[in-house]
Write an enzyme that holds these catalytic residues in place. Structure first.
Site, PDB file in Angstrom:
ATOM      1  N   ASN A 193       0.856  -1.186   0.000  1.00 45.84           N
ATOM      2  CA  ASN A 193       0.000   0.000   0.000  1.00 45.84           C
ATOM      3  C   ASN A 193       0.899   1.246   0.000  1.00 45.84           C
ATOM      4  O   ASN A 193       1.701   1.455   0.918  1.00 45.84           O
ATOM      5  CB  ASN A 193      -0.893  -0.023   1.250  1.00 45.84           C
ATOM      6  CG  ASN A 193      -1.822   1.167   1.317  1.00 45.84           C
ATOM      7  OD1 ASN A 193      -1.393   2.302   1.065  1.00 45.84           O
ATOM      8  ND2 ASN A 193      -3.062   0.956   1.660  1.00 45.84           N
TER       9      ASN A 193
ATOM     10  N   HIS B 159       1.052   6.290   1.718  1.00 42.81           N
ATOM     11  CA  HIS B 159       1.817   7.257   2.500  1.00 42.81           C
ATOM     12  C   HIS B 159       2.972   7.883   1.741  1.00 42.81           C
ATOM     13  O   HIS B 159       3.550   8.875   2.196  1.00 42.81           O
ATOM     14  CB  HIS B 159       2.227   6.655   3.836  1.00 42.81           C
ATOM     15  CG  HIS B 159       1.019   6.398   4.686  1.00 42.81           C
ATOM     16  ND1 HIS B 159       0.068   7.379   4.916  1.00 42.81           N
ATOM     17  CD2 HIS B 159       0.550   5.283   5.285  1.00 42.81           C
ATOM     18  CE1 HIS B 159      -0.910   6.869   5.638  1.00 42.81           C
ATOM     19  NE2 HIS B 159      -0.647   5.598   5.876  1.00 42.81           N
TER      20      HIS B 159
ATOM     21  N   HIS C 152      -5.634   3.640  -1.621  1.00 42.02           N
ATOM     22  CA  HIS C 152      -6.952   4.013  -1.092  1.00 42.02           C
ATOM     23  C   HIS C 152      -7.259   5.427  -1.576  1.00 42.02           C
ATOM     24  O   HIS C 152      -6.593   6.380  -1.177  1.00 42.02           O
ATOM     25  CB  HIS C 152      -6.902   3.960   0.442  1.00 42.02           C
ATOM     26  CG  HIS C 152      -8.218   4.238   1.108  1.00 42.02           C
ATOM     27  ND1 HIS C 152      -8.384   4.143   2.465  1.00 42.02           N
ATOM     28  CD2 HIS C 152      -9.424   4.620   0.615  1.00 42.02           C
ATOM     29  CE1 HIS C 152      -9.637   4.441   2.782  1.00 42.02           C
ATOM     30  NE2 HIS C 152     -10.282   4.743   1.676  1.00 42.02           N
TER      31      HIS C 152
ATOM     32  N   ARG D  65      -9.414   8.241  -1.096  1.00 39.16           N
ATOM     33  CA  ARG D  65     -10.366   8.690  -0.073  1.00 39.16           C
ATOM     34  C   ARG D  65     -11.222   9.826  -0.602  1.00 39.16           C
ATOM     35  O   ARG D  65     -10.788  10.589  -1.465  1.00 39.16           O
ATOM     36  CB  ARG D  65      -9.606   9.151   1.190  1.00 39.16           C
ATOM     37  CG  ARG D  65      -8.885   8.030   1.908  1.00 39.16           C
ATOM     38  CD  ARG D  65      -8.312   8.534   3.228  1.00 39.16           C
ATOM     39  NE  ARG D  65      -9.361   8.745   4.196  1.00 39.16           N
ATOM     40  CZ  ARG D  65      -9.623   7.932   5.221  1.00 39.16           C
ATOM     41  NH1 ARG D  65      -8.888   6.868   5.432  1.00 39.16           N
ATOM     42  NH2 ARG D  65     -10.612   8.188   6.046  1.00 39.16           N
TER      43      ARG D  65
ATOM     44  N   ARG E  10      -6.959  12.962   0.698  1.00 42.08           N
ATOM     45  CA  ARG E  10      -5.864  13.432   1.556  1.00 42.08           C
ATOM     46  C   ARG E  10      -4.498  12.887   1.119  1.00 42.08           C
ATOM     47  O   ARG E  10      -3.480  13.464   1.454  1.00 42.08           O
ATOM     48  CB  ARG E  10      -6.132  13.084   3.017  1.00 42.08           C
ATOM     49  CG  ARG E  10      -6.027  11.609   3.338  1.00 42.08           C
ATOM     50  CD  ARG E  10      -6.140  11.344   4.812  1.00 42.08           C
ATOM     51  NE  ARG E  10      -7.462  11.636   5.328  1.00 42.08           N
ATOM     52  CZ  ARG E  10      -7.954  11.092   6.442  1.00 42.08           C
ATOM     53  NH1 ARG E  10      -7.205  10.267   7.149  1.00 42.08           N
ATOM     54  NH2 ARG E  10      -9.158  11.373   6.855  1.00 42.08           N
TER      55      ARG E  10
ATOM     56  N   GLU F 142      -8.705   0.464  -2.837  1.00 43.09           N
ATOM     57  CA  GLU F 142      -9.553   0.537  -1.634  1.00 43.09           C
ATOM     58  C   GLU F 142     -10.437   1.760  -1.763  1.00 43.09           C
ATOM     59  O   GLU F 142      -9.950   2.844  -2.098  1.00 43.09           O
ATOM     60  CB  GLU F 142      -8.692   0.691  -0.380  1.00 43.09           C
ATOM     61  CG  GLU F 142      -7.838  -0.499  -0.053  1.00 43.09           C
ATOM     62  CD  GLU F 142      -6.938  -0.213   1.145  1.00 43.09           C
ATOM     63  OE1 GLU F 142      -7.015   0.894   1.716  1.00 43.09           O
ATOM     64  OE2 GLU F 142      -6.156  -1.090   1.485  1.00 43.09           O
TER      65      GLU F 142
ATOM     66  N   THR G 186      -8.270   4.008   8.408  1.00 44.52           N
ATOM     67  CA  THR G 186      -9.479   3.196   8.488  1.00 44.52           C
ATOM     68  C   THR G 186      -9.576   2.576   9.876  1.00 44.52           C
ATOM     69  O   THR G 186      -8.658   1.899  10.315  1.00 44.52           O
ATOM     70  CB  THR G 186      -9.430   2.075   7.421  1.00 44.52           C
ATOM     71  OG1 THR G 186      -8.961   2.635   6.199  1.00 44.52           O
ATOM     72  CG2 THR G 186     -10.798   1.466   7.207  1.00 44.52           C
TER      73      THR G 186
ATOM     74  N   GLU H 177     -11.230  -9.075   3.403  1.00 43.25           N
ATOM     75  CA  GLU H 177      -9.937  -8.719   3.981  1.00 43.25           C
ATOM     76  C   GLU H 177     -10.161  -8.602   5.479  1.00 43.25           C
ATOM     77  O   GLU H 177     -10.932  -7.745   5.932  1.00 43.25           O
ATOM     78  CB  GLU H 177      -9.398  -7.406   3.409  1.00 43.25           C
ATOM     79  CG  GLU H 177      -8.059  -7.037   4.052  1.00 43.25           C
ATOM     80  CD  GLU H 177      -7.355  -5.865   3.392  1.00 43.25           C
ATOM     81  OE1 GLU H 177      -7.459  -5.700   2.160  1.00 43.25           O
ATOM     82  OE2 GLU H 177      -6.688  -5.101   4.113  1.00 43.25           O
TER      83      GLU H 177
ATOM     84  N   HIS I  59      -3.847  -4.253   7.922  1.00 48.55           N
ATOM     85  CA  HIS I  59      -3.966  -3.111   8.828  1.00 48.55           C
ATOM     86  C   HIS I  59      -3.080  -3.280  10.059  1.00 48.55           C
ATOM     87  O   HIS I  59      -3.274  -4.207  10.842  1.00 48.55           O
ATOM     88  CB  HIS I  59      -5.405  -2.819   9.276  1.00 48.55           C
ATOM     89  CG  HIS I  59      -5.604  -1.346   9.503  1.00 48.55           C
ATOM     90  ND1 HIS I  59      -5.143  -0.709  10.620  1.00 48.55           N
ATOM     91  CD2 HIS I  59      -6.153  -0.391   8.733  1.00 48.55           C
ATOM     92  CE1 HIS I  59      -5.421   0.571  10.530  1.00 48.55           C
ATOM     93  NE2 HIS I  59      -6.031   0.799   9.397  1.00 48.55           N
TER      94      HIS I  59
HETATM   95  N1  PXP Z   1      -5.979  -2.739   4.320  1.00 47.56           N
HETATM   96  C1  PXP Z   1      -6.922  -1.763   4.414  1.00 47.56           C
HETATM   97  C2  PXP Z   1      -8.315  -2.088   4.040  1.00 47.56           C
HETATM   98  C3  PXP Z   1      -6.570  -0.465   4.820  1.00 47.56           C
HETATM   99  O1  PXP Z   1      -7.516   0.488   4.894  1.00 47.56           O
HETATM  100  C4  PXP Z   1      -5.223  -0.186   5.130  1.00 47.56           C
HETATM  101  C5  PXP Z   1      -4.836   1.202   5.514  1.00 47.56           C
HETATM  102  O2  PXP Z   1      -4.979   2.047   4.427  1.00 47.56           O
HETATM  103  C6  PXP Z   1      -4.287  -1.226   5.003  1.00 47.56           C
HETATM  104  C7  PXP Z   1      -4.702  -2.496   4.621  1.00 47.56           C
HETATM  105  C8  PXP Z   1      -2.836  -1.011   5.300  1.00 47.56           C
HETATM  106  O3  PXP Z   1      -2.675  -0.710   6.642  1.00 47.56           O
HETATM  107  P1  PXP Z   1      -1.265  -0.249   7.175  1.00 47.56           P
HETATM  108  O4  PXP Z   1      -0.941   1.051   6.491  1.00 47.56           O
HETATM  109  O5  PXP Z   1      -1.462  -0.107   8.643  1.00 47.56           O
HETATM  110  O6  PXP Z   1      -0.287  -1.327   6.800  1.00 47.56           O
END
Ligand code: PXP
Length: 240
Positions: A7, A10, A43, A45, A49, A70, A101, A151, A191
């Site tokens: 992901n 960031h 994701h 949003r 952001r 996402e 989330t 998930e 997550h």
């Molecule tokens: N899965 C989902 C559905 C999420 O919303 C997120 C956060 O955006 C992640 C995985 C990844 O989480 P993390 O950034 O804590 O690894």
């Protein structure tokens, strides 16, 4: 062992901190794939952001593995998804004021709406995954509306403050996996997962893909994206 979806939200968070063009999440995705990422997750949003529509459109052209989008189950997002056609979609709950989330989707409590959104996406040729807590009622609701994947939200496991709690939360995830597979669902998780807590989750029977963001981008800031992704692949295989 499960595959790794990286992901890259960031990377975009850093860019948006200055409302500029760098670092580009598209470049991060290329490096993540070169280092062995099996998929790229973003994701989009409602408040934009971090990831922007522009990112998703370019990633659709450049990602060589698979692109997991996402998004919240809203009309706006549905229209974007059907046009861009990611390889799969993970539906997530979204609140503007949250930092990330927070909980899973309440599929059981919103069955007609969820059934409609899933059917519309699947009708447009896109497989759907539902981000839920590992609760029997939620898992069964996902099977009922014929989502292909769930998930499992690993936040409670990742946030456990002692070993006993962590072990209890791992058992909850393991039970969730079993119920899901019995009902014909495929299982991903994500997550809060880190290099230190990933392996027990990776070992859960039937786990297919782990979506991991914050810890990889945090490490990438210090050691580079490729090394950060390679090390996570090792961690998933218990070799880190
Ligand atoms: N899965 C989902 C559905 C999420 O919303 C997120 C956060 O955006 C992640 C995985 C990844 O989480 P993390 O950034 O804590 O690894």
């Amino acid at each position: 062992m499960p595959t790794l979806g990286v992901n890259i939200d960031h990377v975009a968070t850093i860019r948006q901190a200055r409302q500029t063009v760098e670092p580009d999440p598209v470049a991060a995705a290329v490096l993540a794939e070169l280092a062995g990422a099996d998929g790229i997750t973003v994701h989009l949003r409602e408040d934009r952001r971090h990831i922007q529509e522009r990112d998703v459109r370019i990633l659709r052209q450049t990602v060589r593995t698979h692109l997991n989008l996402e998004m919240a189950p809203t009309d706006e997002m549905l229209a974007i998804a059907l046009e861009i056609q990611p390889d799969y979609i993970t539906l997530v709950p979204e609140r503007r004021e949250e930092v990330t989330t927070e909980g899973g989707l309440d599929v059981a409590g919103n069955l007609p709406q969820m059934r409609e959104v899933v059917a519309e996406l699947q009708g447009g040729g896109i497989p759907v995954s539902m981000f839920i807590d590992a609760e029997k009622a939620q898992i069964q609701a996902c099977a009922q509306i014929k989502a292909q994947f769930i998930e499992l939200h690993t936040g409670s496991y990742a946030g456990a403050e002692d070993e006993a709690t962590r072990h209890k939360e791992l058992t909850v995830l393991a039970d969730g996996c079993k119920i899901a597979i019995t009902t014909g669902l495929r299982v991903n998780a994500g997550h809060g997962l880190t290099y230190g807590n990933i392996y027990p989750v990776a070992c859960l029977k039937g786990m297919e893909e782990l979506n991991i963001g914050h810890t990889i981008v945090s490490r990438a800031v210090l050691v580079g994206m490729e090394r950060a992704v390679r090390e996570m692949k090792l961690a998933i295989n218990g070799k880190f």
